[in-house]
Design an enzyme around this catalytic site. Structure first.
Site, mmCIF file in Angstrom:
data_model
loop_
_atom_site.group_PDB
_atom_site.id
_atom_site.type_symbol
_atom_site.label_atom_id
_atom_site.label_comp_id
_atom_site.label_asym_id
_atom_site.label_seq_id
_atom_site.Cartn_x
_atom_site.Cartn_y
_atom_site.Cartn_z
ATOM 1 N N HIS A 305 -8.818 34.132 21.733
ATOM 2 C CA HIS A 305 -8.553 34.912 20.515
ATOM 3 C C HIS A 305 -8.439 36.395 20.891
ATOM 4 C CE1 HIS A 305 -10.299 37.318 17.048
ATOM 5 N NE2 HIS A 305 -9.239 36.751 16.501
ATOM 6 N N ASN A 306 -7.446 37.086 20.299
ATOM 7 C CA ASN A 306 -7.247 38.523 20.589
ATOM 8 C C ASN A 306 -7.442 38.800 22.083
ATOM 9 O OD1 ASN A 306 -6.737 38.851 17.920
ATOM 10 N ND2 ASN A 306 -8.536 40.079 17.449
ATOM 11 N N GLU A 335 -3.171 35.300 22.899
ATOM 12 C CA GLU A 335 -2.709 35.942 21.665
ATOM 13 C C GLU A 335 -2.209 37.349 21.962
ATOM 14 O OE1 GLU A 335 -4.341 36.718 17.139
ATOM 15 O OE2 GLU A 335 -5.648 35.764 18.596
ATOM 16 N N ASP A 337 -0.943 40.723 19.728
ATOM 17 C CA ASP A 337 -0.738 41.389 18.436
ATOM 18 C C ASP A 337 0.164 42.598 18.658
ATOM 19 O OD1 ASP A 337 -2.534 39.557 17.589
ATOM 20 O OD2 ASP A 337 -4.040 40.961 16.852
ATOM 21 N N HIS A 350 -5.564 45.839 18.383
ATOM 22 C CA HIS A 350 -6.064 45.238 17.148
ATOM 23 C C HIS A 350 -5.770 46.221 16.022
ATOM 24 C CE1 HIS A 350 -9.492 42.880 15.014
ATOM 25 N NE2 HIS A 350 -8.311 42.368 14.785
ATOM 26 N N GLU A 384 1.427 37.794 16.882
ATOM 27 C CA GLU A 384 1.296 38.394 15.557
ATOM 28 C C GLU A 384 2.222 39.590 15.547
ATOM 29 O OE1 GLU A 384 -2.382 39.643 13.672
ATOM 30 O OE2 GLU A 384 -3.081 37.594 14.001
#
Length: 744
Positions: A305-306, A335, A337, A350, A384
């Site tokens: 995650h992230n 991931e 973003d 983030h 994302e």
């Protein structure tokens, strides 16, 4: 080509230069570059270093802590000083576990090569040691710590002090007798090898000796028949145990004459029991052993995650190093973003927080370089996308140009009712993100914001402006980027809707709380959904400290992509590492049949209702511990260890039991306690062995742990080799257990 003699001379020169010591610049950033004095200790296993202003106080690290040496500008810190220091003077030491890298600059290319080649050669030397040599080496390391005046000898008083440092409490009279026995030169001091012998006599394993004598016909050695009987009766080996006994004698018996007579001494027996073959983990499940040709939805996939974050979710650093660490651990879903950056360059961070930003092109380059180093099976990149149309076009170009042939873009919806298999997708990178079917369906190029960021707004402490009129926010999507998506991010409506309308390449993401809610309310529907569709679960937005949720609850439902914060050590990552250690650390584990069959629905909340319900009794006799590390480094402190066995799996299987604690003995504590469990769904159970230092006034201190899938456990007398909080080996620390598994 250089002759072996020239290589040997060069190797010797490198070590001599390292032993003489030299100043190297430690680099943390463009602004932080400081000289440190580094030198290789005489043991050729430890590197000491100190600041230029420190008078005598050197700190140290062990060569065995180093996982790799990278040459040149292969880190963000060294890239930031590339204009100041040429690549041939720069190198990076990468440490095991979660310890940060060490970026160094030498004064010349020649000095840099001395360290790069020297450390490389020492690492190779350590890799090639057998278990027995490793133990001798470990004892010798301690001897060097105890030899304060560096004369190569220690007296009994120094030996007692050293044993205390090694976590050994002993009877002084007994220790003195053994000390005198080991003192062959009668000098009332021990040299390095004499101390190794003294330590081995002191640590003789009585429980192993008793077991050995139970099966030895003459009390002195095990014949091939004796060993075969032990393998059949205790280790529950079937056919082939007679041949296996001979293989074990050939592999582990150290005394030539005993080995040639097809016999095994107690030392050989102990070497077998402490070897990987004598470990609790079944070696047949260590390498790739599962069918890799089933649809992707039938596998658990190791997921981060992230991935870009090194620390917390609000203000910590983002780094490509975090991708390298995750990919090296076998992670198969990372991931990214993406947000608008300056100069038309998309950045990764983030969003709406103070975490630092890194360039998307650096992230993609890192992924391209490390995607298939640990595993050849497909890598999913979960995107994302918060970028403008212009920067999305840049994103699309980078993904195409940097990933090249590795990038898989053609989805399979028109061809098949199922996703392809990991085998069919070997060495391919699949992008998952927002996608529209075709422009005629969506002429504006808009898609609704159906990703984690949108859902996290509902459970995040970071306040943001709500969408006007309460409508879902919509975002423009560029066709070039949409076309690269293999998996489409979609909003989850209901299990009924997905059963009748979802395509195999559509994937929904659930926060941990939403996934837990569905598992309680509609367990078997969730399991059925996950036989066809990929499901991604991610941590709650409230976990700003990058803590993790327990992944087992999600695996019970058959969720494949259970994303965890890889940077955070703890029980949750122990479970993840435990599950994915099997099957060649490929990052893919075939789900149990009960979670793949569409016609026979399994409900984890009611495991007794399945057709082939066969619960098992699981007995763990915790016998002893070996060389448990000290928790507190104070000279006088000795641990009071206890062992806890924890079962994770379906709710009915969740259980834990622990032994009593042993006062002041981390050296060879003896428990001899049996813990018993009933396992209702063995295919979904994980067993975690935890060793703690008992503290009646406060929380117990963690010493070590080991987590293993229940189906990978070997019965019989086994060693459990403990790992640190970081998941790295703390050799030679272990616990000795006897395992029995019986049908209820």
């Amino acid at each position: 080509m250089e002759s072996p003699q020239t290589c040997c001379e060069k190797g010797h020169q490198n070590l001599e230069a390292m032993k003489a010591g030299m100043f190297l610049r430690k680099v943390k950033s463009r602004m932080w570059k400081r000289p440190r004095h580094y030198k290789l200790q005489e043991d050729c296993k430890t590197i000491a270093y100190k600041s230029s202003w420190a008078i005598n106080s050197y700190s140290t690290f062990s060569i065995s802590d180093v996982e790799a040496v990278r040459e040149g500008h292969q880190s963000e810190a060294l890239l930031s000083v590339a204009d100041e220091f040429p690549a041939d003077r720069c190198f990076t030491l990468v440490f095991r576990g979660r310890r940060g890298n060490l970026d160094l600059v030498a004064d010349s290319a020649k000095e840099a090569q001395a360290w790069i080649q020297g450390i490389g050669a020492l690492m190779e030397n350590m890799e090639n040691m057998d278990e027995s040599t490793k133990l001798d080496q470990w004892i010798s390391d301690w001897f060097l710590k105890g030899d304060l005046n560096k004369d190569g000898r220690i007296n009994f008083k120094e030996a007692k002090k050293l044993l205390k440092m090694m976590n050994v409490e002993m009877n002084e009279e007994h220790a003195l007798c053994l000390f005198m026995l080991a003192d062959k030169s009668k000098s009332e001091t021990l040299e390095d090898q004499e101390f190794v012998e003294f330590y081995k006599m002191l640590t003789q394993r009585e429980e192993v000796l008793d077991l050995f004598q139970d099966y030895s016909s003459d009390g002195q050695s095990l014949s091939q028949c004796d060993l075969e009987e032990f393998l059949r009766e205790e280790q529950l080996e079937g056919e082939g145990s007679y041949e296996h006994a001979l293989q074990l004698i050939d592999r582990y018996e150290p005394v030539d004459t005993v080995r040639m007579n097809h016999m095994m001494s107690v030392n050989g027996f102990l070497m077998y029991l402490t070897s990987p073959e004598g470990s609790i983990f079944n070696p047949e499940r260590q390498n790739l052993f599962q069918d890799m040709s089933q649809p992707l939805a039938h596998y658990y996939i190791s997921s981060s995650h992230n991935t870009y974050l090194m620390e917390d979710q609000l203000k910590g650093p983002s780094s490509v190093e975090a991708y390298i660490q995750a990919l090296k651990r076998g992670c198969r879903c990372v991931e990214v973003d993406c947000w608008n950056g300056s100069n038309g360059e998309p950045v990764v961070y983030h969003g709406h927080t103070l975490t630092t930003k890194i360039l998307l092109k650096d992230v993609i380059t890192t992924i391209a370089n490390y995607a298939f180093k640990a595993s050849e099976y497909p890598l999913i990149v979960s995107i994302e996308n918060h970028c403008s149309i212009e920067q999305q076009e840049v994103m699309a170009r980078y993904f195409r140009d940097i990933l090249g042939d590795m990038l898989l873009t053609n989805t399979v919806d028109g061809i098949s009712s199922e996703l392809p298999s990991p085998e069919a997708l070997k060495r391919k990178i699949l992008l998952k993100g927002k996608k529209f079917e075709n422009e005629s369906e969506n002429p504006s190029g808009e898609v609704s914001d159906e990703d984690e960021a949108a859902e996290m707004k509902t459970d995040s402490p970071v306040t943001e402006i709500p969408p006007k009129n309460g409508k879902k926010s919509r975002q423009n999507l560029c066709k070039e980027l949409s076309d690269l998506m293999f998996c489409k991010s979609v909003h989850f409506h209901s299990f009924e809707h997905s059963r009748t309308s979802a395509k195999p390449s559509e994937m929904s993401s659930f926060s941990e709380s939403k996934a837990r809610k569905y598992s309680k309310e509609a367990g078997s529907d969730f399991v059925l959904h996950n036989t066809r569709q990929l499901t991604r679960v991610y941590p709650s937005g409230m976990r700003t400290d990058s803590s993790n949720y327990c992944p087992v609850d999600m695996w019970n439902m058959g969720c494949q992509i259970v994303a965890l914060n890889f940077q955070t050590a703890g029980m949750e990552m122990d479970l993840n590492d435990g599950l994915f250690t099997q099957n060649g650390c490929s990052g893919y584990i075939l789900k149990p049949e009960i979670l793949c069959k569409r016609e026979r629905l399994f409900d984890p909340e009611n495991p007794k209702e399945r057709n082939d319900y066969h619960p098992l009794h699981f007995y763990v006799k915790v016998i002893s511990g070996q060389q448990l590390p000290k928790v507190k480094q104070k000279a006088w402190s000795i641990v009071d260890p206890l062992v806890r066995v924890e079962i994770f799996g379906v709710p009915l299987d969740q259980a834990k039991q622990e032994t009593k604690y042993i006062d002041n003995n981390g050296f060879n504590p003896q428990w001899n306690e049996t813990l018993q469990f009933t396992i209702h769904t063995p295919e979904l159970a994980l067993v975690r062995f935890v060793v703690e230092d008992y503290d009646k006034a406060s929380r117990n201190d963690f010493i070590g742990q080991y987590t293993i899938p229940f189906t990978s456990i070997q019965p019989g007398y086994r060693h459990v080799h403990l790992l640190s909080k970081d998941g790295t080996s703390i050799h030679p620390s272990s616990i000795f257990v006897h395992i029995k598994i019986r049908e209820l």
